[in-house]
Design an enzyme around this catalytic site. Sequence first.
Site, PDB file in Angstrom:
ATOM      1  N   ASN A   1       0.472  12.998 -22.027  1.00 38.68           N
ATOM      2  CA  ASN A   1       1.070  11.917 -21.055  1.00 38.68           C
ATOM      3  C   ASN A   1       2.024  12.571 -20.424  1.00 38.68           C
ATOM      4  OD1 ASN A   1      -0.425  10.152 -23.057  1.00 38.68           O
ATOM      5  ND2 ASN A   1       1.360   9.287 -23.958  1.00 38.68           N
TER       6      ASN A   1
ATOM      7  N   ASP B   1       7.963 -10.348 -29.660  1.00 35.47           N
ATOM      8  CA  ASP B   1       7.341 -11.485 -30.455  1.00 35.47           C
ATOM      9  C   ASP B   1       6.219 -11.854 -29.987  1.00 35.47           C
ATOM     10  OD1 ASP B   1       9.774 -11.005 -32.239  1.00 35.47           O
ATOM     11  OD2 ASP B   1      10.241 -12.973 -32.122  1.00 35.47           O
TER      12      ASP B   1
ATOM     13  N   ASN C   1       0.200   8.438 -30.681  1.00 39.53           N
ATOM     14  CA  ASN C   1       0.807   8.522 -29.557  1.00 39.53           C
ATOM     15  C   ASN C   1       2.289   8.995 -29.198  1.00 39.53           C
ATOM     16  OD1 ASN C   1       0.731   7.734 -26.473  1.00 39.53           O
ATOM     17  ND2 ASN C   1       2.629   6.728 -26.996  1.00 39.53           N
ATOM     18  N   GLU C   2       2.542  10.146 -28.627  1.00 47.48           N
ATOM     19  CA  GLU C   2       3.755  10.611 -28.333  1.00 47.48           C
ATOM     20  C   GLU C   2       4.534  10.811 -29.581  1.00 47.48           C
ATOM     21  OE1 GLU C   2       5.803   8.517 -25.428  1.00 47.48           O
ATOM     22  OE2 GLU C   2       4.250   9.100 -23.885  1.00 47.48           O
TER      23      GLU C   2
HETATM   24  C1  PNW Z   1       5.441   6.318 -22.996  1.00 46.46           C
HETATM   25  N1  PNW Z   1      10.390  10.052 -21.445  1.00 46.46           N
HETATM   26  O1  PNW Z   1       6.904   6.544 -23.503  1.00 46.46           O
HETATM   27  C2  PNW Z   1       4.838   5.459 -24.151  1.00 46.46           C
HETATM   28  O2  PNW Z   1       3.711   5.910 -24.579  1.00 46.46           O
HETATM   29  C3  PNW Z   1       4.868   4.230 -23.590  1.00 46.46           C
HETATM   30  O3  PNW Z   1       4.742   3.169 -24.627  1.00 46.46           O
HETATM   31  C4  PNW Z   1       5.707   3.808 -22.508  1.00 46.46           C
HETATM   32  O4  PNW Z   1       5.589   2.224 -22.315  1.00 46.46           O
HETATM   33  C5  PNW Z   1       5.643   4.534 -21.451  1.00 46.46           C
HETATM   34  O5  PNW Z   1       5.670   5.877 -21.708  1.00 46.46           O
HETATM   35  C6  PNW Z   1       6.571   4.379 -20.277  1.00 46.46           C
HETATM   36  O6  PNW Z   1       7.776   4.266 -20.644  1.00 46.46           O
HETATM   37  C7  PNW Z   1       7.710   7.310 -22.811  1.00 46.46           C
HETATM   38  O7  PNW Z   1      11.707   9.862 -20.717  1.00 46.46           O
HETATM   39  C8  PNW Z   1       9.065   7.122 -22.063  1.00 46.46           C
HETATM   40  O8  PNW Z   1      10.560  11.355 -21.601  1.00 46.46           O
HETATM   41  C9  PNW Z   1       9.874   7.686 -21.529  1.00 46.46           C
HETATM   42  C10 PNW Z   1       9.490   9.226 -21.871  1.00 46.46           C
HETATM   43  C11 PNW Z   1       8.591   9.688 -22.679  1.00 46.46           C
HETATM   44  C12 PNW Z   1       7.548   8.576 -23.347  1.00 46.46           C
END
Ligand code: PNW
Length: 530
Positions: free
Chosen positions: A338, A81, A195-196
């Site tokens: 990433n 929030d 993103n992802e």
């Molecule tokens: C990314 N995994 O997320 C995101 O893009 C971000 O928003 C996040 O804060 C950052 O990484 C850190 O966590 C992921 O476990 C988190 O494979 C975990 C994984 C992948 C992406």
Amino acid sequence: MLFLFLLSSFVFKGNADTIGLNVSAGPKQNYTFPKDFLFGVSTAALQIEGAWDADGKGESIWDHLVHVQNPKFAKDGSTPDVAADSYHNYKRDAEMVHELGVNIYRFSISWPRIMPKGLKNDINQKGLEYYRNLLMELEKYNVTAMVVMYHWDLPQALQEMGGWTNENIVDYFADYAKVLYDNYADKVKYWVTFNEPMQVCLEGYGNTYRAPKLNQTGFADYLCTHNLLKAHAKAYHIYNTTYRPTYGGQVAISLDSNWAEPKTESASDREAAERYLQFHLGWYTHPIYSAEGNYPAEMIRIIDEKSRQQNFSQSRLPKFTPEEIEYIKGTGDFFGLNHYTTYYLTMADKQVGAVPSHANDCGIVRFQNPKWPSKSSSNWLRVVPVGFRRLLKWVSNEYNNVSILVTENGFADFSGVHDAERVSYYGHYLNALLHSMYEDKTNVKGYCAWSLMDNWEWDDGLTSRFGLFLVDFKSPNKTRTPKDSAKMYAKVIKSRSLPDNFDPTDFSAFSSSNVLLPSVLTVVTLLSLT
Ligand code: PNW
């Protein structure tokens, strides 16, 4: 004392694990970052902005998750929030970006802040104004903007129409992209559509780990991906035809991938690792970056076959038409990657996951070596820099030496400005990147650290800190203070090289995760007392 010294150097400098992986990416070299190498820093709207319902912003699926679906979603009970209140602190944010000396600030735009219900008949001028102000602030400091259109915060109103499983979302997303291009194309050089997407579809639609927690794996995750890839391609083509001639920017997507290391050199383990990469990263990148397009052939074969065995009248993996394959192929001006950590892979010797599910379709098992350096507040984050180097090489081999921009990489701890672990992590991963560029001849153009500041880390809430700047979440202004890692990163950027004292064999910053040291220390202390 000598005994202790010898023992600890054995424990912490010996970095080959029991299965045989040497986690260091390579010996010390005097490699430097080329002059035109781009350094950056990343954030995401939901994780920093707060102001969740200010000035006409609509509800996102994450607001809905933490307010309605499950207020205990984050392990500390926090919500996004207010977060770091970047909605009110954007001037300080831009100043921090400037202090680091980076070229690029990668941030995301909240779709419901611009279009409260996700549709173009209702556009929130205050939302548009906020991002324009931020862009002007960055321009003041000569920082290039990289804008992510979708970092997971779908307008809740669209979710109620099926979200990413509803094919109409392709057009809704295209409308949103046009609004962004119309308003900001003059100020944005790099656009990232998503993103992802794997976190969105696999974890949000196939699982309960991300909003909207749909938990329909084997179906909704595949449908979500199918529509999302079409939405990405449409946003790419719109820019390419209508805006690129005037503004000359670039459009791509950011994909997350762990490195998959075969558990042994056996053919079966190597196949398991390859299958992991194809069923996760390749699921998104083969349609966009490969010469032939479409999902990876092995993925299509396995899911089609399993769907038949399971008595479905058609494959659970949707099909692209030949026109769609062509339309999606080539829609990335660079490869946004990433990366955080590494897993071992082996074939499953029995059914894994529910039947049907994405995990069951994969039929593989992943695990980490508990001896790999860690000491992170994120339990999945083990420090394996050689995995980063191998992943960069895999991507380059697979996709014809594509231009890579690392759009996220970083380390989480429990807070504090003296963050030796993060300093060490960045040293090791940047060392891996340099080895990759100079020895493996990969085409890495830039690197963005995750993250500019501490933020609301999804299910970890405010407990897991990824920032280069510490945020005091208790203070009214969410005071930001540079950590040691911020100073180290600024120095790396300025000198174009790793810190003088960086030692690629030294993982001692992560040492207390190793159960051996505390017990050795206890024994030694006890002995010295007797
Ligand atoms: C990314 N995994 O997320 C995101 O893009 C971000 O928003 C996040 O804060 C950052 O990484 C850190 O966590 C992921 O476990 C988190 O494979 C975990 C994984 C992948 C992406």
